[in-house]
Design a protein around this motif. Sequence first.
Motif, PDB file in Angstrom:
ATOM      1  N   TYR A 148      -4.168 -25.052   1.049  1.00  0.00           N
ATOM      2  CA  TYR A 148      -4.095 -23.788   1.777  1.00  0.00           C
ATOM      3  C   TYR A 148      -3.199 -22.832   1.010  1.00  0.00           C
ATOM      4  CZ  TYR A 148      -6.214 -25.814   5.941  1.00  0.00           C
ATOM      5  OH  TYR A 148      -7.079 -26.395   6.819  1.00  0.00           O
ATOM      6  N   TRP A 151      -1.984 -15.751   2.348  1.00  0.00           N
ATOM      7  CA  TRP A 151      -2.421 -14.516   1.679  1.00  0.00           C
ATOM      8  C   TRP A 151      -1.974 -13.320   2.491  1.00  0.00           C
ATOM      9  CZ3 TRP A 151      -4.869 -14.157  -3.015  1.00  0.00           C
ATOM     10  CH2 TRP A 151      -5.140 -12.842  -3.407  1.00  0.00           C
ATOM     11  N   ILE A 152      -1.052 -12.557   1.898  1.00  0.00           N
ATOM     12  CA  ILE A 152      -0.580 -11.349   2.566  1.00  0.00           C
ATOM     13  C   ILE A 152      -1.338 -10.181   1.960  1.00  0.00           C
ATOM     14  CG2 ILE A 152       1.433  -9.905   3.012  1.00  0.00           C
ATOM     15  CD1 ILE A 152       3.049 -12.605   2.768  1.00  0.00           C
ATOM     16  N   MET A 153      -2.108  -9.513   2.796  1.00  0.00           N
ATOM     17  CA  MET A 153      -3.021  -8.484   2.313  1.00  0.00           C
ATOM     18  C   MET A 153      -2.229  -7.346   1.664  1.00  0.00           C
ATOM     19  SD  MET A 153      -5.809  -9.835   3.483  1.00  0.00           S
ATOM     20  CE  MET A 153      -7.126  -8.726   3.934  1.00  0.00           C
ATOM     21  N   GLY A 159      -8.809  -7.510  -2.656  1.00  0.00           N
ATOM     22  CA  GLY A 159      -9.839  -8.244  -1.930  1.00  0.00           C
ATOM     23  C   GLY A 159     -10.591  -9.198  -2.842  1.00  0.00           C
ATOM     24  N   ARG A 162      -9.169 -12.592  -3.461  1.00  0.00           N
ATOM     25  CA  ARG A 162      -9.394 -13.552  -2.383  1.00  0.00           C
ATOM     26  C   ARG A 162     -10.684 -14.310  -2.625  1.00  0.00           C
ATOM     27  NH1 ARG A 162     -10.179 -10.991   2.702  1.00  0.00           N
ATOM     28  NH2 ARG A 162     -10.570 -13.145   3.243  1.00  0.00           N
ATOM     29  N   GLU A 172      -7.616 -19.773   2.702  1.00  0.00           N
ATOM     30  CA  GLU A 172      -6.570 -18.770   2.869  1.00  0.00           C
ATOM     31  C   GLU A 172      -6.130 -18.634   4.314  1.00  0.00           C
ATOM     32  OE1 GLU A 172      -8.322 -15.396   0.051  1.00  0.00           O
ATOM     33  OE2 GLU A 172      -9.610 -16.404   1.446  1.00  0.00           O
ATOM     34  N   LEU A 174      -4.524 -15.692   6.428  1.00  0.00           N
ATOM     35  CA  LEU A 174      -4.414 -14.251   6.192  1.00  0.00           C
ATOM     36  C   LEU A 174      -3.353 -13.593   7.071  1.00  0.00           C
ATOM     37  CD1 LEU A 174      -8.201 -13.368   5.926  1.00  0.00           C
ATOM     38  CD2 LEU A 174      -6.584 -13.797   4.083  1.00  0.00           C
ATOM     39  N   PHE A 175      -2.577 -12.717   6.441  1.00  0.00           N
ATOM     40  CA  PHE A 175      -1.522 -11.986   7.147  1.00  0.00           C
ATOM     41  C   PHE A 175      -1.549 -10.531   6.726  1.00  0.00           C
ATOM     42  CE2 PHE A 175      -0.308 -16.334   6.437  1.00  0.00           C
ATOM     43  CZ  PHE A 175       0.024 -16.761   7.710  1.00  0.00           C
ATOM     44  N   SER A 176      -1.141  -9.661   7.651  1.00  0.00           N
ATOM     45  CA  SER A 176      -1.013  -8.250   7.302  1.00  0.00           C
ATOM     46  C   SER A 176       0.278  -8.044   6.534  1.00  0.00           C
ATOM     47  CB  SER A 176      -0.953  -7.377   8.554  1.00  0.00           C
ATOM     48  OG  SER A 176      -2.093  -7.584   9.331  1.00  0.00           O
ATOM     49  N   GLU A 181       4.681  -9.673  11.026  1.00  0.00           N
ATOM     50  CA  GLU A 181       3.869 -10.871  10.797  1.00  0.00           C
ATOM     51  C   GLU A 181       4.705 -12.083  10.367  1.00  0.00           C
ATOM     52  OE1 GLU A 181       0.702 -10.802  11.966  1.00  0.00           O
ATOM     53  OE2 GLU A 181      -0.388 -10.921  10.061  1.00  0.00           O
TER      54      GLU A 181
END
Length: 445
Positions: A148, A151-153, A159, A162, A172, A174-176, A181
């Motif tokens: 795992y 992934w912080i956008m 993109g 990813r 992944e 996913l986090f903002s 967060e």
Amino acid sequence: MANLLHARDINSQSYPDFLDPIETASRGYLDALQEGALVSTSAHGYRYAPLIRELWDGSGIKPSDIRSKADFQEKAPFLDKDMIRAYRDGRGDPSGGMSAAVPGETVYIGTTSGTTGDPTPVPCGRRSPSEESFARDQWYFGARPGDYMAWIMFTFRTGHRRRIMGEMGIAELLFSMSPAEMPRLCEASRIYRPTFMSIMPNPLILALEQHFERSGEDPVDVFKSYKGALFGGEPLGERLRNLTKSWGLELFENTALGDVCGASECRMRNGFHAYEDLAFIECIDPVTLEQVPDGQIGELVVTTLVDRLTPLVRYRSGDLVTIDRSPCGCGRTHARFKLLGRASDQVLVKGRSILPREVLGHVECHSETRAGLFQIIRTDREMDELALRIGYDLTRLKTDVAELHARLHDRISTAFDVPLRVELVDEQELLKLGPPHKIPRVTKQ
Ligand SMILES: [Zn+2]
């Protein structure tokens, strides 16, 4: 991760299993590869990128004039982001005259992060150099199929990185890109035990620090499965590197290689690795445009060797760097570069060059200003005093603002030995200047 295209061409006796064979290719092999690729990239750029054709025609250069690396370095015109923006705005071409519009080749349009202005659109194909460099970095750091990854956008452009994680068999989380967060990141880290995180910027490390201070949660337990985290957006100061190290989280700095692909530091911590089969890098004097020898400071110029959709040829990155082409202790033979800062961020005070990276350590070492939030106020390219706006945390004041001001002033004026003016503001005001992952470090007012 084997790069099959290159692997069979490399006479490599052995290489570590955490590197792609191309990463340990001999200098002779890399030189020969670049020699051919520069000729074909020149021809391709001229044919498909209208801005390049215009620049080359304006200089009286044709692709047939480029038969070697020496020809390329002697004749190929330079390109910069202002030219691309001017072409985009003047001609109504979203690619800024850089895109080879091959039907069916473009998979999506990303953008640059917009550090020096509005983000530039970047068309991406099925396997972009940015994905390739990211995949190699992740493999080196230890990400493997079945793992795992947090992934912080970061920006819209990432993109595509990813997508490559999916190809590598890495799932992944996913986090903002938001401080809010961080508790969720901690919780997911304890449940899924990811091996890597990308990308962790300054403001989120500070949010994590506050979260751990308030909640009492043990950071060492939260991050015990991580083999590392990519850090990006801004320079990484010693305080945050040491802080995250105390959590058991090792940070690796990442930066852009002139918008051609990414570049990360390795465990040797001696610069960012530039993959020389993906990009040809040069270092020039930003004023005379003459080549600068390896080891000396100049502007990084990058030419893609593989990207057929955005064929950046002799692209001036605006980054001040030193280049080292000696083999690295990690096993890679490709060049590394040290990043001193952006040429546009350089200020001259009483003839002394000062870059934001040099100021950071003198700000973040105080408890009230540990976030390292500051701006250099540049009213002119050459100034008689260094003017800094520094953000502080009201809740951490030891005595009063005047005492903090005196402490900062003493330390910074001693370090740079130039007249200094310091303005203190609530750090929340500076944070509002983001994009979330960074603030402008040099401002006119
Ligand atoms: Zn290395």
